[in-house]
Design a protein around this motif. Structure first.
Motif, PDB file in Angstrom:
ATOM      1  N   GLN A 175       0.809  -1.215   0.000  1.00  0.00           N
ATOM      2  CA  GLN A 175       0.000   0.000   0.000  1.00  0.00           C
ATOM      3  C   GLN A 175       0.842   1.266   0.000  1.00  0.00           C
ATOM      4  O   GLN A 175       0.388   2.309  -0.443  1.00  0.00           O
ATOM      5  CB  GLN A 175      -0.920   0.006   1.223  1.00  0.00           C
ATOM      6  CG  GLN A 175      -1.996  -1.048   1.199  1.00  0.00           C
ATOM      7  CD  GLN A 175      -3.044  -0.748   0.164  1.00  0.00           C
ATOM      8  OE1 GLN A 175      -2.996  -1.261  -0.937  1.00  0.00           O
ATOM      9  NE2 GLN A 175      -3.990   0.100   0.509  1.00  0.00           N
ATOM     10  N   LEU A 176       2.048   1.191   0.528  1.00  0.00           N
ATOM     11  CA  LEU A 176       2.830   2.416   0.707  1.00  0.00           C
ATOM     12  C   LEU A 176       4.004   2.528  -0.261  1.00  0.00           C
ATOM     13  O   LEU A 176       4.840   3.401  -0.100  1.00  0.00           O
ATOM     14  CB  LEU A 176       3.346   2.500   2.148  1.00  0.00           C
ATOM     15  CG  LEU A 176       2.251   2.753   3.190  1.00  0.00           C
ATOM     16  CD1 LEU A 176       2.811   2.663   4.587  1.00  0.00           C
ATOM     17  CD2 LEU A 176       1.627   4.113   2.984  1.00  0.00           C
ATOM     18  N   THR A 177       4.106   1.625  -1.232  1.00  0.00           N
ATOM     19  CA  THR A 177       5.125   1.775  -2.275  1.00  0.00           C
ATOM     20  C   THR A 177       4.417   1.739  -3.629  1.00  0.00           C
ATOM     21  O   THR A 177       3.241   1.369  -3.696  1.00  0.00           O
ATOM     22  CB  THR A 177       6.161   0.646  -2.218  1.00  0.00           C
ATOM     23  OG1 THR A 177       5.496  -0.590  -2.406  1.00  0.00           O
ATOM     24  CG2 THR A 177       6.914   0.638  -0.912  1.00  0.00           C
ATOM     25  N   PRO A 178       5.097   2.083  -4.714  1.00  0.00           N
ATOM     26  CA  PRO A 178       4.439   2.028  -6.027  1.00  0.00           C
ATOM     27  C   PRO A 178       4.149   0.614  -6.521  1.00  0.00           C
ATOM     28  O   PRO A 178       3.663   0.451  -7.638  1.00  0.00           O
ATOM     29  CB  PRO A 178       5.451   2.716  -6.957  1.00  0.00           C
ATOM     30  CG  PRO A 178       6.325   3.495  -6.059  1.00  0.00           C
ATOM     31  CD  PRO A 178       6.397   2.759  -4.785  1.00  0.00           C
ATOM     32  N   ALA A 179       4.408  -0.416  -5.717  1.00  0.00           N
ATOM     33  CA  ALA A 179       4.163  -1.786  -6.164  1.00  0.00           C
ATOM     34  C   ALA A 179       2.667  -2.026  -6.381  1.00  0.00           C
ATOM     35  O   ALA A 179       1.826  -1.196  -6.025  1.00  0.00           O
ATOM     36  CB  ALA A 179       4.698  -2.768  -5.136  1.00  0.00           C
TER      37      ALA A 179
END
Lengths: 102, 172
Positions: A51-55
Protein backbone atom coordinates in the motif's frame (compact mmCIF):
# COMPACT_ATOMS: atom_id res chain seq x y z
CA UNK A 1 11.56 7.91 9.05
CA UNK A 2 8.55 7.38 6.83
CA UNK A 3 5.28 5.56 7.60
CA UNK A 4 6.35 2.35 5.86
CA UNK A 5 9.25 1.84 8.28
CA UNK A 6 6.91 2.20 11.28
CA UNK A 7 4.59 -0.49 9.94
CA UNK A 8 7.56 -2.78 9.26
CA UNK A 9 8.84 -2.26 12.80
CA UNK A 10 5.44 -3.29 14.18
CA UNK A 11 5.63 -6.40 11.97
CA UNK A 12 9.11 -7.21 13.33
CA UNK A 13 7.79 -6.84 16.88
CA UNK A 14 5.00 -9.31 16.10
CA UNK A 15 7.61 -11.70 14.67
CA UNK A 16 9.64 -11.38 17.86
CA UNK A 17 6.65 -12.03 20.11
CA UNK A 18 5.73 -15.09 18.06
CA UNK A 19 9.28 -16.48 18.16
CA UNK A 20 9.38 -15.94 21.92
CA UNK A 21 6.14 -17.89 22.39
CA UNK A 22 7.33 -20.64 20.04
CA UNK A 23 10.50 -21.22 22.08
CA UNK A 24 9.36 -20.50 25.62
CA UNK A 25 5.94 -22.20 25.72
CA UNK A 26 5.55 -25.74 27.03
CA UNK A 27 2.32 -26.74 25.34
CA UNK A 28 1.59 -27.22 21.66
CA UNK A 29 -1.37 -24.82 21.83
CA UNK A 30 0.84 -22.09 23.27
CA UNK A 31 3.29 -22.60 20.43
CA UNK A 32 0.42 -22.41 17.92
CA UNK A 33 -0.53 -19.00 19.36
CA UNK A 34 3.02 -17.85 18.67
CA UNK A 35 2.81 -19.05 15.06
CA UNK A 36 -0.42 -17.11 14.57
CA UNK A 37 1.25 -13.94 15.86
CA UNK A 38 4.13 -14.41 13.42
CA UNK A 39 1.77 -14.96 10.47
CA UNK A 40 -0.06 -11.77 11.41
CA UNK A 41 3.21 -9.89 11.32
CA UNK A 42 3.90 -11.31 7.87
CA UNK A 43 0.50 -10.21 6.59
CA UNK A 44 0.90 -6.73 8.02
CA UNK A 45 4.31 -6.40 6.42
CA UNK A 46 3.02 -7.52 3.01
CA UNK A 47 0.03 -5.15 3.05
CA UNK A 48 2.11 -2.19 4.25
CA UNK A 49 4.71 -2.80 1.55
CA UNK A 50 2.00 -3.03 -1.12
CA UNK A 51 0.00 0.00 0.00
CA UNK A 52 2.83 2.42 0.71
CA UNK A 53 5.12 1.77 -2.28
CA UNK A 54 4.44 2.03 -6.03
CA UNK A 55 4.16 -1.79 -6.16
CA UNK A 56 0.96 -3.53 -7.28
CA UNK A 57 -1.53 -3.01 -4.45
CA UNK A 58 -3.89 -5.77 -5.64
CA UNK A 59 -1.07 -8.32 -5.50
CA UNK A 60 -0.17 -7.30 -1.94
CA UNK A 61 -3.71 -7.47 -0.60
CA UNK A 62 -4.35 -10.82 -2.27
CA UNK A 63 -1.05 -12.07 -0.83
CA UNK A 64 -2.24 -11.15 2.67
CA UNK A 65 -5.51 -12.99 2.01
CA UNK A 66 -3.56 -16.09 0.93
CA UNK A 67 -1.51 -15.88 4.14
CA UNK A 68 -4.79 -15.91 6.08
CA UNK A 69 -5.95 -18.97 4.15
CA UNK A 70 -2.69 -20.76 4.88
CA UNK A 71 -3.00 -19.82 8.57
CA UNK A 72 -6.49 -21.34 8.67
CA UNK A 73 -5.26 -24.57 7.03
CA UNK A 74 -2.31 -24.73 9.41
CA UNK A 75 -4.52 -24.19 12.47
CA UNK A 76 -6.80 -27.03 11.33
CA UNK A 77 -3.90 -29.45 10.98
CA UNK A 78 -2.35 -28.43 14.30
CA UNK A 79 -5.72 -28.97 15.98
CA UNK A 80 -5.76 -32.55 14.67
CA UNK A 81 -2.13 -33.13 15.71
CA UNK A 82 -2.80 -31.78 19.21
CA UNK A 83 -5.79 -34.13 19.47
CA UNK A 84 -3.71 -37.16 18.45
CA UNK A 85 -0.86 -36.26 20.82
CA UNK A 86 -3.17 -35.74 23.77
CA UNK A 87 -5.00 -39.00 23.00
CA UNK A 88 -1.79 -41.05 22.83
CA UNK A 89 0.34 -39.40 25.50
CA UNK A 90 -2.24 -38.06 27.92
CA UNK A 91 -1.27 -34.41 27.73
CA UNK A 92 -0.58 -31.85 25.05
CA UNK A 93 2.81 -30.63 26.15
CA UNK A 94 5.58 -30.42 23.61
CA UNK A 95 7.77 -32.76 25.68
CA UNK A 96 5.22 -35.58 25.79
CA UNK A 97 5.94 -37.15 22.37
CA UNK A 98 9.72 -37.18 22.88
CA UNK A 99 10.16 -40.85 23.77
CA UNK A 100 10.89 -43.37 21.09
CA UNK A 101 9.31 -46.81 21.11
CA UNK A 102 11.51 -49.81 21.63
CA UNK B 1 -2.21 18.96 9.06
CA UNK B 2 -4.85 17.96 11.55
CA UNK B 3 -5.55 14.68 9.72
CA UNK B 4 -1.87 13.82 9.85
CA UNK B 5 -1.80 14.07 13.65
CA UNK B 6 -5.02 12.09 13.84
CA UNK B 7 -3.45 9.36 11.72
CA UNK B 8 -0.34 9.25 13.89
CA UNK B 9 -2.49 9.06 17.00
CA UNK B 10 -4.52 6.20 15.50
CA UNK B 11 -1.34 4.36 14.51
CA UNK B 12 0.06 4.69 18.05
CA UNK B 13 -3.25 3.53 19.52
CA UNK B 14 -3.51 0.41 17.33
CA UNK B 15 0.17 -0.39 17.87
CA UNK B 16 -0.40 -0.21 21.61
CA UNK B 17 -3.36 -2.63 21.27
CA UNK B 18 -1.29 -5.02 19.14
CA UNK B 19 1.64 -5.04 21.54
CA UNK B 20 -0.45 -5.28 24.72
CA UNK B 21 -2.42 -8.20 23.30
CA UNK B 22 0.74 -9.87 22.03
CA UNK B 23 2.51 -9.59 25.38
CA UNK B 24 -0.53 -11.07 27.13
CA UNK B 25 -0.62 -13.86 24.52
CA UNK B 26 2.98 -14.92 25.06
CA UNK B 27 3.31 -14.39 28.80
CA UNK B 28 0.01 -15.46 30.34
CA UNK B 29 0.13 -18.60 32.46
CA UNK B 30 -3.44 -19.52 31.43
CA UNK B 31 -3.96 -20.59 27.83
CA UNK B 32 -7.47 -19.14 27.73
CA UNK B 33 -6.11 -15.75 28.77
CA UNK B 34 -3.36 -16.11 26.17
CA UNK B 35 -6.07 -16.65 23.55
CA UNK B 36 -7.83 -13.51 24.76
CA UNK B 37 -4.59 -11.61 24.26
CA UNK B 38 -4.27 -13.08 20.76
CA UNK B 39 -7.79 -11.88 19.89
CA UNK B 40 -6.99 -8.36 21.12
CA UNK B 41 -3.79 -8.38 19.08
CA UNK B 42 -5.66 -9.57 15.95
CA UNK B 43 -8.17 -6.72 16.32
CA UNK B 44 -5.27 -4.28 16.58
CA UNK B 45 -3.77 -5.62 13.35
CA UNK B 46 -7.19 -5.23 11.71
CA UNK B 47 -7.14 -1.59 12.79
CA UNK B 48 -3.72 -1.14 11.21
CA UNK B 49 -5.11 -2.63 7.98
CA UNK B 50 -7.89 -0.04 8.10
CA UNK B 51 -5.29 2.71 8.50
CA UNK B 52 -3.56 1.33 5.40
CA UNK B 53 -6.86 1.70 3.47
CA UNK B 54 -7.04 -2.08 3.06
CA UNK B 55 -10.57 -2.31 4.43
CA UNK B 56 -11.36 -5.62 2.70
CA UNK B 57 -8.29 -7.25 4.26
CA UNK B 58 -9.30 -5.80 7.63
CA UNK B 59 -12.77 -7.36 7.36
CA UNK B 60 -11.27 -10.69 6.30
CA UNK B 61 -8.86 -10.48 9.24
CA UNK B 62 -11.80 -10.21 11.63
CA UNK B 63 -13.85 -12.88 9.84
CA UNK B 64 -11.11 -15.48 9.32
CA UNK B 65 -8.74 -14.93 12.23
CA UNK B 66 -11.00 -13.70 15.00
CA UNK B 67 -14.00 -15.68 13.79
CA UNK B 68 -12.54 -18.99 12.66
CA UNK B 69 -8.93 -19.57 13.68
CA UNK B 70 -9.49 -18.45 17.28
CA UNK B 71 -12.50 -20.73 17.65
CA UNK B 72 -10.41 -23.62 16.29
CA UNK B 73 -7.70 -23.00 18.89
CA UNK B 74 -10.33 -22.78 21.64
CA UNK B 75 -11.57 -26.18 20.45
CA UNK B 76 -8.01 -27.48 20.69
CA UNK B 77 -7.81 -26.28 24.31
CA UNK B 78 -11.21 -27.77 25.12
CA UNK B 79 -10.80 -31.14 23.41
CA UNK B 80 -7.46 -31.90 25.02
CA UNK B 81 -9.41 -31.82 28.28
CA UNK B 82 -6.76 -29.67 29.82
CA UNK B 83 -7.63 -27.67 32.87
CA UNK B 84 -8.08 -23.96 32.33
CA UNK B 85 -4.36 -23.40 32.66
CA UNK B 86 -3.76 -25.91 29.87
CA UNK B 87 -0.59 -27.27 31.42
CA UNK B 88 1.12 -23.91 31.63
CA UNK B 89 0.37 -23.51 35.30
CA UNK B 90 3.99 -23.64 36.35
CA UNK B 91 4.50 -20.60 34.20
CA UNK B 92 7.29 -20.22 31.73
CA UNK B 93 10.38 -22.15 32.72
CA UNK B 94 13.54 -20.19 33.45
CA UNK B 95 15.57 -22.15 30.92
CA UNK B 96 12.87 -21.61 28.27
CA UNK B 97 12.90 -17.86 28.79
CA UNK B 98 16.69 -17.85 28.73
CA UNK B 99 16.65 -19.68 25.40
CA UNK B 100 13.87 -17.51 23.99
CA UNK B 101 15.40 -14.10 24.62
CA UNK B 102 18.39 -14.43 22.25
CA UNK B 103 16.17 -16.07 19.64
CA UNK B 104 14.01 -12.93 19.70
CA UNK B 105 16.92 -10.51 19.85
CA UNK B 106 18.89 -11.95 16.93
CA UNK B 107 16.28 -11.42 14.14
CA UNK B 108 15.11 -8.14 15.66
CA UNK B 109 18.67 -6.93 16.02
CA UNK B 110 19.35 -7.72 12.37
CA UNK B 111 16.07 -6.52 10.83
CA UNK B 112 15.46 -3.25 12.69
CA UNK B 113 18.87 -1.62 11.91
CA UNK B 114 18.50 -2.74 8.29
CA UNK B 115 15.08 -1.09 8.19
CA UNK B 116 16.45 2.08 9.73
CA UNK B 117 19.34 2.28 7.25
CA UNK B 118 17.97 0.79 4.03
CA UNK B 119 14.24 1.40 4.54
CA UNK B 120 12.52 2.25 1.27
CA UNK B 121 11.06 5.73 1.13
CA UNK B 122 7.37 4.87 0.93
CA UNK B 123 4.47 6.93 -0.26
CA UNK B 124 3.11 9.36 2.35
CA UNK B 125 -0.46 8.03 1.94
CA UNK B 126 -1.66 4.52 1.09
CA UNK B 127 -3.26 3.69 -2.24
CA UNK B 128 -6.96 2.98 -2.49
CA UNK B 129 -7.98 -0.34 -4.06
CA UNK B 130 -11.63 -1.26 -4.30
CA UNK B 131 -12.86 -4.80 -3.53
CA UNK B 132 -14.00 -4.99 -7.15
CA UNK B 133 -10.39 -4.71 -8.30
CA UNK B 134 -9.40 -7.44 -5.84
CA UNK B 135 -12.09 -9.68 -7.27
CA UNK B 136 -10.95 -8.94 -10.80
CA UNK B 137 -7.42 -9.84 -9.74
CA UNK B 138 -8.57 -13.15 -8.27
CA UNK B 139 -10.43 -14.05 -11.45
CA UNK B 140 -7.74 -12.68 -13.74
CA UNK B 141 -3.99 -12.97 -13.21
CA UNK B 142 -4.10 -14.74 -9.82
CA UNK B 143 -6.59 -17.53 -10.55
CA UNK B 144 -3.99 -20.24 -10.09
CA UNK B 145 -3.07 -19.05 -6.57
CA UNK B 146 -6.77 -18.90 -5.68
CA UNK B 147 -7.38 -22.46 -6.86
CA UNK B 148 -4.22 -23.72 -5.15
CA UNK B 149 -5.23 -22.24 -1.78
CA UNK B 150 -8.60 -24.01 -2.16
CA UNK B 151 -6.81 -27.32 -2.74
CA UNK B 152 -4.54 -26.69 0.26
CA UNK B 153 -7.57 -26.00 2.47
CA UNK B 154 -9.32 -29.14 1.22
CA UNK B 155 -6.23 -31.26 1.86
CA UNK B 156 -5.86 -29.78 5.35
CA UNK B 157 -9.49 -30.54 6.20
CA UNK B 158 -9.25 -34.09 4.88
CA UNK B 159 -5.98 -34.64 6.75
CA UNK B 160 -7.42 -33.29 9.97
CA UNK B 161 -10.46 -35.56 9.76
CA UNK B 162 -8.25 -38.55 8.96
CA UNK B 163 -5.97 -37.83 11.94
CA UNK B 164 -8.77 -37.13 14.39
CA UNK B 165 -10.67 -40.33 13.56
CA UNK B 166 -7.69 -42.53 14.28
CA UNK B 167 -8.74 -45.77 15.97
CA UNK B 168 -8.09 -45.59 19.66
CA UNK B 169 -7.07 -49.24 20.01
CA UNK B 170 -4.77 -49.26 17.01
CA UNK B 171 -1.22 -49.87 18.17
CA UNK B 172 1.22 -47.99 16.03
Amino acid sequence: MNPLVYYQVVAVLLLGLGLYALVARRTLVGMLIGVELMLNGAGLSIVAAAQLTPADAVLGQLGALLVMGLAAAEATLVLAIVLVVSKRFGDASADAPSELKG
Amino acid sequence: MNELYLGQFAFAFYTLIVLAGGVLAVSSASLVRAMLGLVVSLFGVAGLYLLLLAEFVALMQILIYVGAVTVLIFFAIMLTRASADGGEAEGLSGAGVLRAVPIVLIPAGILVPFLAVYGVAGLPTPKNVSPAELGAGLLGPYTLAFELISVVLLAAMAGAVLLAFEKRGAKS
